[in-house]
Write a protein that holds these residues in place. Structure first.
Motif, short mmCIF file in Angstrom:
data_model
loop_
_atom_site.label_atom_id
_atom_site.label_comp_id
_atom_site.label_asym_id
_atom_site.label_seq_id
_atom_site.Cartn_x
_atom_site.Cartn_y
_atom_site.Cartn_z
N GLU A 260 67.93 74.17 49.67
CA GLU A 260 68.28 74.31 51.03
C GLU A 260 69.00 73.45 51.69
O GLU A 260 69.89 73.45 52.53
N THR A 261 68.72 71.97 51.53
CA THR A 261 69.17 70.95 52.24
C THR A 261 70.57 70.87 51.48
O THR A 261 71.60 70.26 52.14
N TYR A 262 70.55 70.89 50.15
CA TYR A 262 71.85 70.80 49.26
C TYR A 262 73.10 71.80 49.81
O TYR A 262 74.11 71.56 49.98
N GLU A 263 72.32 73.01 50.12
CA GLU A 263 73.35 73.78 50.68
C GLU A 263 74.02 73.51 52.17
O GLU A 263 75.03 73.71 52.41
N GLN A 264 73.05 73.20 52.89
CA GLN A 264 73.77 72.65 54.14
C GLN A 264 74.50 71.43 53.90
O GLN A 264 75.66 71.41 54.60
N ALA A 265 74.27 70.48 53.13
CA ALA A 265 75.12 69.50 52.77
C ALA A 265 76.62 69.91 52.17
O ALA A 265 77.57 69.60 52.73
N PHE A 266 76.51 70.89 51.47
CA PHE A 266 77.77 71.56 50.81
C PHE A 266 78.71 72.05 51.85
O PHE A 266 79.97 71.94 52.04
N TYR A 267 78.01 72.82 52.89
CA TYR A 267 78.90 73.37 53.84
C TYR A 267 79.08 72.80 55.03
O TYR A 267 79.81 72.92 56.18
N ALA A 268 78.35 71.52 55.17
CA ALA A 268 78.46 70.79 56.44
C ALA A 268 79.54 69.51 56.10
O ALA A 268 80.08 68.91 56.99
N ARG A 269 80.39 69.52 54.85
CA ARG A 269 81.30 68.63 54.71
C ARG A 269 82.56 69.26 55.01
O ARG A 269 82.83 70.54 55.20
N ASP A 270 83.74 68.39 55.17
CA ASP A 270 84.85 68.80 55.44
C ASP A 270 85.49 69.45 54.04
O ASP A 270 84.90 69.17 52.87
N LEU A 271 86.63 70.15 54.01
CA LEU A 271 87.05 70.70 53.21
C LEU A 271 87.28 70.07 51.69
O LEU A 271 86.98 70.52 50.65
N ALA A 272 87.63 68.63 52.06
CA ALA A 272 88.10 67.94 50.96
C ALA A 272 86.90 66.75 50.84
O ALA A 272 87.12 65.49 50.35
N GLY A 273 85.66 66.97 51.56
CA GLY A 273 84.76 65.91 51.74
C GLY A 273 83.97 65.71 50.24
O GLY A 273 84.09 66.25 49.32
N THR A 274 83.03 64.98 50.70
CA THR A 274 82.10 64.40 49.41
C THR A 274 80.60 64.87 49.65
O THR A 274 80.33 64.43 50.81
N VAL A 275 79.97 65.37 48.82
CA VAL A 275 78.63 65.47 49.04
C VAL A 275 77.95 64.52 47.90
O VAL A 275 78.19 64.70 46.75
N VAL A 276 76.71 63.94 48.49
CA VAL A 276 76.17 62.99 47.72
C VAL A 276 74.63 63.30 47.61
O VAL A 276 74.10 63.36 48.56
N LEU A 277 74.09 63.62 46.39
CA LEU A 277 72.65 63.97 46.20
C LEU A 277 71.99 62.72 45.74
O LEU A 277 72.21 62.28 44.77
N VAL A 278 70.97 62.23 46.58
CA VAL A 278 70.51 61.18 46.02
C VAL A 278 68.83 61.44 46.09
O VAL A 278 68.09 61.01 45.54
N GLY A 279 68.47 62.52 47.06
CA GLY A 279 66.99 62.78 46.96
C GLY A 279 66.67 63.37 45.61
O GLY A 279 67.71 64.27 44.90
N VAL A 280 65.30 63.56 45.18
CA VAL A 280 65.24 63.85 43.82
C VAL A 280 64.45 65.19 43.73
O VAL A 280 63.34 65.43 44.28
N PRO A 281 65.27 66.20 43.14
CA PRO A 281 64.67 67.69 42.85
C PRO A 281 63.46 67.63 41.88
O PRO A 281 63.34 66.63 41.25
N THR A 282 62.64 68.59 42.19
CA THR A 282 61.54 68.83 40.96
C THR A 282 62.12 69.74 39.90
O THR A 282 62.98 70.47 40.20
N PRO A 283 61.58 69.80 38.51
CA PRO A 283 62.37 70.49 37.61
C PRO A 283 62.45 72.04 37.82
O PRO A 283 63.56 72.58 37.36
N GLU A 284 61.40 72.67 38.63
CA GLU A 284 61.55 74.04 39.00
C GLU A 284 62.69 74.55 39.88
O GLU A 284 63.14 75.87 39.88
N MET A 285 63.32 73.68 40.69
CA MET A 285 64.35 73.95 41.78
C MET A 285 65.46 74.47 40.91
O MET A 285 66.17 73.87 40.03
#
Length: 361
Positions: A260-285
């Motif tokens: 859910e936070t990654y989806e927020q990050a994806f849509y909260a960026r500008d059209l040519a923006g960058t998403v950086v995932l640094v939080g660690v997911p768990t295997p089942e996600m």
């Protein structure tokens, strides 16, 4: 001669940690024994205790550490006894395809000590991230020792060993935040707060901190956030867009690591923006996004492992900035504790009461 020291051990999945006598062997070729001075209590240590990393119990916990090299084995040239070092869990090999292409932060063959530390009965220990620094002394590969200016306080310097470096690097190295950029950071615990600090250091004009906890938002503001968003009260995507002229942020850092936070990050960026995932997911996600949106929005979707750092390059530079008063690392040390307080520190961390508890030895 092997030494007996105290260490914090996780004996089994979900079991409380306990202090045990640890046997630390003399360093072999390429190895070093380090007298630990300080070690931060990181979420990763809790993941180890809970069996979220693997099931190779018992674990010798602790990895976010600084100390002094006590002795080295044959062939070690990186450090000498008496050096003040920050321990890192990415000792690059210099020979794999990533290293040979000039991208050592992606090294595919990082090193740990070949010998094992043990309990008194000979049971081999699995050191957290190849370090195991909730102990008076620990055995590591010499490449895991990064020499820094000894004028830095050990409780501060050690934080570069994991969480603070991960956040700073997510903004500076992975996200490549530049002067005048707009940045949003989702999740403002230790790693996210460091990403806010990194964005400020890089010259971002607008830094939007997002969290569910007002205490963390207050801390983020003190570290350089220009705006805060409480996700319990406002729609995160809409608010980030409103704060960036309707476009979205140039760089959005997800320091939580949930779908859910990654989806927020994806849509909260500008059209040519960058998403950086640094939080660690768990295997089942699992993540589900319309592929057309991935195609149509352009930009970059990146993951950041250890902030894409190169310890030999980044640690000394960041310590120098700290000593110059340009990087407020002291703000991350919420409390200093003893070895016997690690279990209580896990509880404080779980409830969001601290950025970092730091064990002093």
């Amino acid at each position: 001669m092997a030494q007996q020291v105290r260490g914090v051990v996780a004996p089994g999945k979900g079991q409380p940690v306990r202090i045990e006598t640890i046997i630390v062997p003399d360093p072999g070729p390429g190895e070093a024994v380090v007298k630990v001075q300080a070690c931060g209590v990181c979420h990763t240590d809790l993941h180890y205790r809970e069996g979220g990393i693997n099931d190779e119990f018992p674990f010798l916990l602790g990895h976010e550490a600084a100390g002094v090299v006590e002795s080295v084995g044959d062939g070690v040239t990186e450090v000498t006894p008496g050096d003040f070092v920050v321990l890192n869990w990415r000792a690059v090999c210099g020979q794999c395809r990533a290293c040979l292409r000039g991208r050592p932060w992606y090294c595919f063959d990082t090193h740990n000590a070949a010998q094992k530390m043990t309990l008194e009965d000979g049971t081999e220990l699995s050191p957290a991230l190849g370090i195991g620094a909730f102990a008076d002394k620990t055995l590591v590969h010499a490449g895991q020792c990064t020499k820094v200016d000894p004028a830095a306080k050990p409780e501060v310097a050690g934080l570069l060993g994991c969480g603070v470096m991960a956040g700073l690097g997510a903004a500076i190295n992975t996200g490549q935040v530049g002067r005048g950029d707009s940045v949003a950071v989702i999740g403002c615990g230790g790693v996210g707060a460091a990403a806010v600090l990194g964005a400020r250091l890089a010259g971002a004009a607008r830094i939007i901190a997002v969290d569910l906890d007002e205490r963390k938002l207050t801390t983020a503001s003190a570290l350089g956030a220009t705006h805060t968003v409480n996700g319990r009260e406002k729609d995160v995507v809409e608010t980030v867009r409103e704060l960036t002229g309707g476009f979205g942020a140039d760089v959005v850092v997800d320091a939580v690591g949930r779908p859910e936070t990654y989806e927020q990050a994806f849509y909260a960026r500008d059209l040519a923006g960058t998403v950086v995932l640094v939080g660690v997911p768990t295997p089942e996600m699992r993540l589900e996004l319309p592929l057309l949106d991935v195609f149509g929005r352009g930009g970059s979707l990146k993951s950041s492992w250890y902030g894409d750092c190169l310890p030999s390059r980044d640690f000394p530079m960041l310590i120098d900035l700290y000593l110059q008063g340009r990087l407020d690392l002291d703000a991350f040390v919420s409390e200093t504790i003893g070895l016997g307080d690690v279990e209580a520190a896990f509880e404080k961390m779980h409830h969001g009461d601290v950025l970092r508890s730091v064990v002093m030895l």
